[in-house]
Scaffold this motif. Structure first.
Motif, mmCIF file in Angstrom:
data_model
loop_
_atom_site.group_PDB
_atom_site.id
_atom_site.type_symbol
_atom_site.label_atom_id
_atom_site.label_comp_id
_atom_site.label_asym_id
_atom_site.label_seq_id
_atom_site.Cartn_x
_atom_site.Cartn_y
_atom_site.Cartn_z
ATOM 1 N N PHE A 1 0.933 -1.246 0.021
ATOM 2 C CA PHE A 1 -0.026 -0.132 0.184
ATOM 3 C C PHE A 1 1.091 1.272 -0.013
ATOM 4 N N ILE A 2 0.732 2.068 -0.999
ATOM 5 C CA ILE A 2 1.366 3.338 -1.319
ATOM 6 C C ILE A 2 0.596 4.572 -0.920
ATOM 7 N N ASN A 3 1.018 5.161 0.164
ATOM 8 C CA ASN A 3 -0.022 6.357 0.658
ATOM 9 C C ASN A 3 0.856 7.457 -0.021
ATOM 10 N N THR A 4 0.222 8.521 -0.088
ATOM 11 C CA THR A 4 0.836 9.811 -1.117
ATOM 12 C C THR A 4 1.984 10.107 0.074
ATOM 13 N N GLY A 5 3.080 10.963 -0.582
ATOM 14 C CA GLY A 5 4.142 11.312 -0.058
ATOM 15 C C GLY A 5 5.241 10.243 0.075
ATOM 16 N N LYS A 6 4.903 9.149 -0.146
ATOM 17 C CA LYS A 6 5.981 7.805 0.207
ATOM 18 C C LYS A 6 6.813 7.860 -1.251
ATOM 19 N N VAL A 7 8.118 7.957 -1.102
ATOM 20 C CA VAL A 7 8.989 7.530 -2.154
ATOM 21 C C VAL A 7 8.915 6.400 -2.560
ATOM 22 N N HIS A 8 9.082 6.008 -3.788
ATOM 23 C CA HIS A 8 8.849 4.656 -4.209
ATOM 24 C C HIS A 8 9.314 4.275 -5.695
ATOM 25 N N ALA A 9 9.601 3.208 -6.014
ATOM 26 C CA ALA A 9 9.990 2.753 -7.202
ATOM 27 C C ALA A 9 9.797 1.219 -7.591
ATOM 28 N N ILE A 10 9.256 0.870 -8.642
ATOM 29 C CA ILE A 10 9.083 -0.484 -9.133
ATOM 30 C C ILE A 10 10.385 -0.978 -9.543
ATOM 31 N N GLY A 11 11.025 -2.099 -8.987
ATOM 32 C CA GLY A 11 12.256 -2.512 -9.571
ATOM 33 C C GLY A 11 12.128 -3.507 -10.807
ATOM 34 N N ALA A 12 13.087 -3.569 -11.550
ATOM 35 C CA ALA A 12 13.112 -4.408 -12.818
ATOM 36 C C ALA A 12 12.980 -6.006 -12.463
ATOM 37 N N GLY A 13 12.375 -6.366 -13.453
ATOM 38 C CA GLY A 13 11.823 -8.009 -13.459
ATOM 39 C C GLY A 13 10.518 -7.907 -12.577
ATOM 40 N N ILE A 14 9.745 -6.940 -12.556
ATOM 41 C CA ILE A 14 8.572 -7.221 -11.619
ATOM 42 C C ILE A 14 7.298 -6.833 -12.717
ATOM 43 N N MET A 15 6.233 -7.836 -12.428
ATOM 44 C CA MET A 15 4.862 -7.496 -13.099
ATOM 45 C C MET A 15 3.804 -7.590 -11.876
ATOM 46 N N LEU A 16 3.013 -6.492 -12.019
ATOM 47 C CA LEU A 16 2.197 -6.167 -10.880
ATOM 48 C C LEU A 16 0.902 -5.585 -11.545
ATOM 49 N N ALA A 17 -0.199 -5.781 -10.428
ATOM 50 C CA ALA A 17 -1.462 -5.206 -10.826
ATOM 51 C C ALA A 17 -1.416 -3.828 -9.752
ATOM 52 N N GLU A 18 -1.871 -2.854 -10.221
ATOM 53 C CA GLU A 18 -1.990 -1.436 -9.671
ATOM 54 C C GLU A 18 -3.412 -1.108 -9.521
ATOM 55 N N ILE A 19 -3.753 -0.619 -8.307
ATOM 56 C CA ILE A 19 -5.079 -0.004 -8.108
ATOM 57 C C ILE A 19 -4.740 1.296 -7.600
ATOM 58 N N GLN A 20 -5.314 2.403 -7.869
ATOM 59 C CA GLN A 20 -4.906 3.730 -7.563
ATOM 60 C C GLN A 20 -6.168 4.757 -7.784
ATOM 61 N N GLN A 21 -5.981 5.740 -6.971
ATOM 62 C CA GLN A 21 -6.839 7.045 -7.282
ATOM 63 C C GLN A 21 -6.767 7.284 -8.762
ATOM 64 N N THR A 22 -7.825 7.872 -9.236
ATOM 65 C CA THR A 22 -7.695 8.495 -10.794
ATOM 66 C C THR A 22 -6.837 9.702 -10.702
ATOM 67 N N SER A 23 -5.702 9.648 -10.842
ATOM 68 C CA SER A 23 -4.737 10.838 -11.098
ATOM 69 C C SER A 23 -3.599 10.233 -11.862
ATOM 70 N N ASP A 24 -2.988 11.188 -12.619
ATOM 71 C CA ASP A 24 -1.811 11.050 -13.412
ATOM 72 C C ASP A 24 -0.863 11.969 -12.934
ATOM 73 N N ILE A 25 -0.641 12.450 -11.471
ATOM 74 C CA ILE A 25 0.179 13.262 -11.057
ATOM 75 C C ILE A 25 1.142 12.515 -10.291
ATOM 76 N N THR A 26 2.398 12.662 -10.718
ATOM 77 C CA THR A 26 3.853 12.053 -10.272
ATOM 78 C C THR A 26 4.726 12.951 -10.306
ATOM 79 N N TYR A 27 5.613 12.945 -9.239
ATOM 80 C CA TYR A 27 6.538 13.699 -9.018
ATOM 81 C C TYR A 27 7.935 12.946 -9.051
ATOM 82 N N ARG A 28 8.625 13.060 -9.972
ATOM 83 C CA ARG A 28 9.853 12.154 -10.190
ATOM 84 C C ARG A 28 11.059 12.860 -9.649
ATOM 85 N N VAL A 29 11.814 12.277 -9.039
ATOM 86 C CA VAL A 29 13.153 12.714 -8.154
ATOM 87 C C VAL A 29 14.267 12.142 -8.670
ATOM 88 N N TYR A 30 14.314 10.987 -9.187
ATOM 89 C CA TYR A 30 15.558 10.526 -9.796
ATOM 90 C C TYR A 30 15.288 9.540 -10.710
#
Length: 322
Positions: free
Chosen positions: A171-200
């Motif tokens: 569960f990824i709540n707002t404000g939490k830095v995160h990244a999906i790593g190489a080699g992973i396939m997943l299902a994602e459920i999210q709020q309707t939003s395409d707002i992402t802050y990319r930091v690195y």
């Protein structure tokens, strides 16, 4: 017209970090070699899902909401969100590491972008040996310390890494830095939003030699700098029962491990219901019809559904509602 179980045409997204698992494992008919995302159910402007089955084939999700309103969404959902569909459903394949990023909360997203924030969850469908996610920090961090690590290319030193395997859920709540790593396939459920802050973004470049935009300044006031162990979701996998995974103001997700038959009265839910098949194949029916759902497919039941019956020899489903 009665609202039978609805399937939608996937919307495919090529990504710098995408791969071939959505085609090879989930049998998606996408073109291209770097398909990173399959948007299964979306009302994001410019990327609105279209019905793929039955008499309503070709109708857009936004058209259905405008016509059927609370009959489709549910009274409480329609009163709160109006004609905005509140969730975005995806399958994601990361052949390479995604950028390190975070999402603003509702308040900040509304103020800056006139958008919802982006709370999300991930269910790991497949992971290569040693595959990892980045979720949060490995210690409490001061803003100045974060900036120092970012500017000196040392951000990885303060990030928290989690090895993953099939079935792990986050569960990824707002404000939490995160990244999906190489080699992973997943299902994602999210709020309707395409707002992402990319930091690195690992200093990588696209095919034209350009680096991707970073949102360094925007992110500073949106980041949760505290170390928290609130992201791993514990759930049971009992067969032919409703196993609770996530309950939050934005969505509720259950895990269904079907081996046989499960029938439930959902008439008092007052919400649409989404099923994502993450393993196997199932037949899902309500009083208005039935549809087969295979691994990598998604189904929408309208809020006016009275009863749902799920039948399978062996299937694993994520059930989502508001």
């Amino acid at each position: 017209m009665s609202l039978y179980p609805l399937k939608f045409k996937p919307i495919y997204k090529e990504r710098l970090w995408g791969g071939s698992k959505l085609k090879d494992v989930l049998n998606k008919d996408a073109e291209g070699d770097l398909i990173g995302e399959s948007w299964e159910l979306s009302a994001v402007k410019g990327d609105v899902s279209e019905v793929a089955n039955g008499a309503l084939k070709g109708k857009r999700l936004t058209d259905l909401i405008r016509i059927y309103k609370e009959k489709l969404l549910g009274k409480k959902v329609y009163e709160h969100f109006g004609e905005d569909f509140p969730v975005l459903i995806k399958f994601i394949d990361a052949q390479k590491d995604l950028s390190i990023q975070l999402h603003p909360n509702d308040e900040l997203a509304k103020k800056r972008h006139d958008s919802f924030g982006k709370t999300e969850m991930w269910y790991i469908m497949q992971a290569d040996e040693g595959a990892e996610l980045i979720v949060g920090f490995n210690k409490d961090v001061e803003k100045s310390e974060y900036v120092d690590h970012l500017e000196n290319n040392k951000l990885e030193e303060i990030l928290n890494y989690e090895k993953v395997r099939e079935g792990d859920t986050f569960f990824i709540n707002t404000g939490k830095v995160h990244a999906i790593g190489a080699g992973i396939m997943l299902a994602e459920i999210q709020q309707t939003s395409d707002i992402t802050y990319r930091v690195y973004d690992w200093n990588r470049k696209d095919k034209d030699g350009n680096t991707r935009e970073l949102h360094t300044e925007l992110a500073l006031d949106a980041i949760d700098y505290d170390k928290k162990d609130d992201f791993k979701v514990n759930y049971t996998g009992e067969k032919n029962k409703v196993n609770s995974m996530v309950e939050c103001p934005y969505f509720t997700t259950n895990y269904l491990n079907i081996d046989g038959n499960l029938t439930r009265n959902i008439s008092d839910r007052d919400s649409f219901t989404i099923y994502m098949c993450v393993e196997g194949e199932a037949k899902i029916a309500n009083e208005n019809g039935e549809e087969k759902l295979k691994k990598g497919e998604t189904l929408l039941l309208a809020a006016d559904s009275k009863e749902v019956n799920i039948e399978a020899v062996s299937a694993k489903l994520l059930e989502v509602h508001i």
